[in-house]
Design an enzyme around this catalytic site. Structure first.
Site, PDB file in Angstrom:
ATOM      1  CB  THR A  17      -1.036   0.652   0.940  1.00 48.23           C
ATOM      2  OG1 THR A  17      -0.159  -0.650   0.957  1.00 48.23           O
ATOM      3  CG2 THR A  17      -0.591   1.427   2.104  1.00 48.23           C
ATOM      4  CE  LYS A  19      -4.117  10.134   5.991  1.00 48.59           C
ATOM      5  NZ  LYS A  19      -2.855  10.322   5.361  1.00 48.59           N
ATOM      6  CB  ILE A  25       2.959   7.472   8.530  1.00 45.14           C
ATOM      7  CG1 ILE A  25       2.416   7.304   6.925  1.00 45.14           C
ATOM      8  CG2 ILE A  25       1.970   6.431   9.335  1.00 45.14           C
ATOM      9  CD1 ILE A  25       2.846   6.029   6.440  1.00 45.14           C
ATOM     10  CD  GLU A  73      -0.849  11.929   7.831  1.00 40.95           C
ATOM     11  OE1 GLU A  73      -1.229  12.700   6.732  1.00 40.95           O
ATOM     12  OE2 GLU A  73      -1.148  10.531   7.483  1.00 40.95           O
ATOM     13  CG  ASP A 106       4.264   3.371  -2.101  1.00 44.74           C
ATOM     14  OD1 ASP A 106       4.268   4.186  -2.855  1.00 44.74           O
ATOM     15  OD2 ASP A 106       3.678   3.080  -0.977  1.00 44.74           O
ATOM     16  CD  GLU A 162      -9.416  37.675   2.679  1.00 45.50           C
ATOM     17  OE1 GLU A 162      -9.619  38.676   2.290  1.00 45.50           O
ATOM     18  OE2 GLU A 162     -10.216  37.191   3.714  1.00 45.50           O
TER      19      GLU A 162
HETATM   20  C1  LIG Z   1      -0.767   4.901   6.810  1.00 41.32           C
HETATM   21  C2  LIG Z   1      -0.696   5.445   5.567  1.00 41.32           C
HETATM   22  C3  LIG Z   1      -1.067   6.801   5.238  1.00 41.32           C
HETATM   23  C4  LIG Z   1      -0.973   7.138   3.886  1.00 41.32           C
HETATM   24  N1  LIG Z   1      -1.590   8.259   3.435  1.00 41.32           N
HETATM   25  C5  LIG Z   1      -1.385   8.723   2.317  1.00 41.32           C
HETATM   26  C6  LIG Z   1      -2.221  10.021   2.015  1.00 41.32           C
HETATM   27  O1  LIG Z   1      -2.704  10.597   2.670  1.00 41.32           O
HETATM   28  N2  LIG Z   1      -1.998  10.515   0.720  1.00 41.32           N
HETATM   29  C7  LIG Z   1      -1.283   9.525  -0.150  1.00 41.32           C
HETATM   30  O2  LIG Z   1      -1.270   9.985  -1.318  1.00 41.32           O
HETATM   31  N3  LIG Z   1      -0.652   8.554   0.055  1.00 41.32           N
HETATM   32  C8  LIG Z   1      -0.843   8.067   1.399  1.00 41.32           C
HETATM   33  N4  LIG Z   1      -0.060   6.765   1.544  1.00 41.32           N
HETATM   34  C9  LIG Z   1       0.633   6.313   0.626  1.00 41.32           C
HETATM   35  C10 LIG Z   1      -0.059   5.362  -0.323  1.00 41.32           C
HETATM   36  O3  LIG Z   1      -0.833   4.483   0.233  1.00 41.32           O
HETATM   37  C11 LIG Z   1       0.910   4.618  -1.257  1.00 41.32           C
HETATM   38  O4  LIG Z   1       1.770   5.372  -1.935  1.00 41.32           O
HETATM   39  C12 LIG Z   1       0.069   4.016  -2.459  1.00 41.32           C
HETATM   40  O5  LIG Z   1      -0.936   2.955  -1.945  1.00 41.32           O
HETATM   41  C13 LIG Z   1       0.912   3.159  -3.319  1.00 41.32           C
HETATM   42  O6  LIG Z   1       0.560   2.451  -4.280  1.00 41.32           O
HETATM   43  P1  LIG Z   1       0.862   1.216  -4.686  1.00 41.32           P
HETATM   44  O7  LIG Z   1      -0.090   0.607  -6.095  1.00 41.32           O
HETATM   45  O8  LIG Z   1       2.307   1.252  -5.200  1.00 41.32           O
HETATM   46  O9  LIG Z   1       0.867   0.044  -4.076  1.00 41.32           O
HETATM   47  P2  LIG Z   1      -0.147  -0.467  -2.820  1.00 41.32           P
HETATM   48  O10 LIG Z   1      -1.235   0.148  -2.663  1.00 41.32           O
HETATM   49  O11 LIG Z   1       0.917  -0.690  -1.468  1.00 41.32           O
HETATM   50  O12 LIG Z   1      -0.784  -1.804  -3.417  1.00 41.32           O
HETATM   51  C14 LIG Z   1       0.306  -2.919  -3.469  1.00 41.32           C
HETATM   52  C15 LIG Z   1      -0.488  -4.377  -3.354  1.00 41.32           C
HETATM   53  O13 LIG Z   1       0.163  -5.350  -3.777  1.00 41.32           O
HETATM   54  C16 LIG Z   1      -0.104  -6.559  -2.934  1.00 41.32           C
HETATM   55  N5  LIG Z   1       0.979  -7.480  -2.955  1.00 41.32           N
HETATM   56  C17 LIG Z   1       2.486  -7.202  -2.471  1.00 41.32           C
HETATM   57  N6  LIG Z   1       3.124  -8.312  -2.896  1.00 41.32           N
HETATM   58  C18 LIG Z   1       2.191  -9.106  -3.627  1.00 41.32           C
HETATM   59  C19 LIG Z   1       2.287 -10.159  -4.549  1.00 41.32           C
HETATM   60  N7  LIG Z   1       3.611 -11.004  -4.586  1.00 41.32           N
HETATM   61  N8  LIG Z   1       1.357 -10.968  -5.066  1.00 41.32           N
HETATM   62  C20 LIG Z   1       0.306 -10.149  -4.884  1.00 41.32           C
HETATM   63  N9  LIG Z   1       0.045  -9.019  -4.354  1.00 41.32           N
HETATM   64  C21 LIG Z   1       1.048  -8.559  -3.648  1.00 41.32           C
HETATM   65  C22 LIG Z   1      -0.366  -5.853  -1.480  1.00 41.32           C
HETATM   66  O14 LIG Z   1      -1.052  -6.629  -0.727  1.00 41.32           O
HETATM   67  C23 LIG Z   1      -0.951  -4.596  -2.058  1.00 41.32           C
HETATM   68  O15 LIG Z   1      -2.304  -4.666  -1.978  1.00 41.32           O
HETATM   69  C24 LIG Z   1      -0.112   6.254   2.780  1.00 41.32           C
HETATM   70  C25 LIG Z   1       0.120   4.861   3.458  1.00 41.32           C
HETATM   71  C26 LIG Z   1      -0.166   4.637   4.688  1.00 41.32           C
HETATM   72  C27 LIG Z   1       0.732   3.408   4.847  1.00 41.32           C
END
Ligand SMILES: Cc1cc2nc3c(=O)[nH]c(=O)nc-3n(C[C@H](O)[C@H](O)[C@H](O)COP(=O)(O)OP(=O)(O)OC[C@H]3O[C@@H](n4cnc5c(N)ncnc54)[C@H](O)[C@@H]3O)c2cc1C
Length: 461
Positions: A42, A51, A181, A184, A305, A443
């Site tokens: 994500t 973003k 979100i 923003e 997440d 400051e």
């Molecule tokens: C619009 C937006 C803006 C954001 N902005 C910020 C920010 O500015 N700063 C910040 O810190 N966080 C931000 N976040 C949050 C951040 O993106 C997430 O907290 C972070 O990506 C979580 O990481 P993760 O590894 O838990 O999951 P993810 O990064 O969501 O990765 C999970 C992956 O698992 C894959 N997947 C799902 N199910 C399966 C399956 N069964 N088999 C194989 N693959 C699978 C998905 O395709 C995905 O690629 C934002 C989120 C969004 C939606």
């Protein structure tokens, strides 16, 4: 020699998954990782990174306007949405490549497929139907936008996922939600010239942030021309000849080009085989974990997440590193979720760490609140009407700074540094002893010598 195909299999190639897989592989473990969409997850593909690129794009409009006050004459400016999308996609593809390369260099086996659990040690790779076994499993599948399917016409709406790939920039957009979100994207689209309405059921946007930040940003957004409707929700979305019509609870009919729902995110745990493996989830579908990110099944861990602890990229990465320490370095390490600095990339930005005034008031008997509100220097010549707000919340008993909040330019950058001071347990006296960097906005953080007011037993005095 293990009887399993892998020492570790990671499901999900996002922030947390890639970090766990890469580091475990670099420690010599046999690691496999499966991603169903694109490596980077994500954050890289449809979250933080694109973003922030959009945020930069949306700021030029104000930069061009402000330039006049500084003697510049800027010629006619024009924005091309398709060019932005193209450039953004190229950068995202580059980053995705780096994520893959990191895994490859560490000698992890990379699978481009959805993966599901069959039992506590067996994973099915959906694309080929092949099964693999693993001693340990990390589930880091993240979450997805809640589509709000109870809303009539929800299928006509987009989520943040689609916002990154719109064919055309709409003339107007209605964004539902009051979280970061929604806020923003409201600022991004406004900066790109779109007529924006934000609708939120709560009393004020950005619940859980400090009230001053919430109110200050709300006012700044309205001053720019973003319509913010609180205490209201969309009840129905229908198609019209020109676009979409949203009927709100208060009876407004809003005709817009696009409706975007930013109403929270759900853990990606459906049909993941969790039941078959015995992995417990909570009422929202998030995987229940202990202090070490271990699920109800001892060899299966979950992080990021999908566990619905704190949904931020650095947190997912930190949880992954704690998993590595705990499982592969014989050093049991609990993720530390205290004092997480964070930003809202609105315009102006919010940067924050620690407790809001409201939460600190519930926790401590007496607070000293230091608050400054001023016009940033850059706005003097540009003539832009805007204000910066800075706020330090201090526990009167031991003088510790328990919350720091900024609304203004570069607030996110400042929050990172403030995060260190709060984590280190700095007191207000430490702030006072620190020499100012002049002339900066920051400051102000070390020159607010007397409290603006006190809060005793939760009441301002
Ligand atoms: C619009 C937006 C803006 C954001 N902005 C910020 C920010 O500015 N700063 C910040 O810190 N966080 C931000 N976040 C949050 C951040 O993106 C997430 O907290 C972070 O990506 C979580 O990481 P993760 O590894 O838990 O999951 P993810 O990064 O969501 O990765 C999970 C992956 O698992 C894959 N997947 C799902 N199910 C399966 C399956 N069964 N088999 C194989 N693959 C699978 C998905 O395709 C995905 O690629 C934002 C989120 C969004 C939606």
């Amino acid at each position: 020699m293990s009887s399993y195909d892998y020492d570790l299999f990671v499901i999900g190639g996002g922030s947390g998954g890639v970090r766990s897989a890469r580091v475990a592989a670099s420690l010599g473990k046999k690691v496999g990782i499966a991603e169903e969409y694109r490596y980077g997850g994500t954050c890289v593909i449809r979250g933080c990174v694109p973003k922030k690129l959009f945020v930069y794009a949306s700021q030029y409009h104000e930069h061009f306007e402000d330039a006049a006050g500084y003697g510049w004459t800027v010629g006619e400016s024009k924005f091309d949405w398709k060019k932005l999308i193209e450039a953004k996609d190229k950068e995202i593809a580059r980053l995705e490549g780096l994520y893959r390369k990191g895994l490859d260099n560490a000698k992890a086996d990379i699978f481009d497929t959805r993966a599901e659990l069959i039992d506590a040690n067996t994973i099915r790779l959906v694309k080929t139907g092949k099964t693999v076994t693993a001693d340990k499993i990390v589930i880091a599948v993240g979450g997805s936008p809640n589509h709000h399917s109870a809303l009539p016409g929800y299928e006509l709406c987009i989520s943040s996922n689609e916002a990154f790939h719109l064919e055309e920039l709409p003339k107007s957009i209605l964004i539902a939600g009051g979280g970061y979100i929604a806020v923003e994207f409201a600022n991004i689209f406004h900066g790109l010239g779109v007529d924006v309405t934000l609708i939120y059921r709560g009393a004020e946007i950005l619940s859980r942030f400090d009230q001053d930040m919430r109110r200050g940003l709300h006012e700044a957004m309205e001053q720019k021309g973003i319509r913010v409707l609180c205490h209201d929700v969309i009840e129905e979305v229908t198609k019209t000849e020109a676009g979409l019509r949203a009927r709100t609870m208060k009876g407004e009919m809003l005709d817009v080009g696009v409706v975007m729902l930013a109403l929270g995110r759900d853990p990606n745990t459906k049909n993941l085989g969790l039941e078959a493996a015995g992995v417990k989830t909570d009422g929202r579908g998030a995987i229940v974990v202990d202090d070490y990110s271990r699920s109800s099944v001892p060899n299966i861990y979950a992080l990021g997440d999908v566990t619905d602890r704190v949904q931020l990229t650095p947190v997912a990465i930190h949880e992954a590193m704690c998993f590595i320490e705990t499982v592969y370095k014989n050093n049991p390490t609990k993720p530390d979720h205290d004092l997480i600095a964070t930003a809202v990339f609105s315009q102006p930005e919010i940067g924050t760490v620690g407790l809001s005034e409201e939460d600190a008031g519930k926790r401590f008997k007496e607070l000293e609140v230091y608050r400054a509100e001023f016009r940033p220097m850059k706005a003097t010549l540009s003539g832009r009407k805007e204000k910066t707000i800075m706020k330090l919340i201090v526990n009167a008993e031991d003088r510790k700074v328990v919350g720091a909040h900024i609304l203004g330019h570069d607030a996110g950058e400042m929050a990172q540094i403030l995060g260190i001071t709060l984590k280190a347990g700095c007191t207000k006296d430490d702030f006072d002893r620190t020499m100012a960097v002049h002339p900066t906005a920051a400051e102000e953080l070390v020159t607010m010598y007397s409290p603006s007011y006190r809060v005793i037993d939760g009441q301002r005095v």
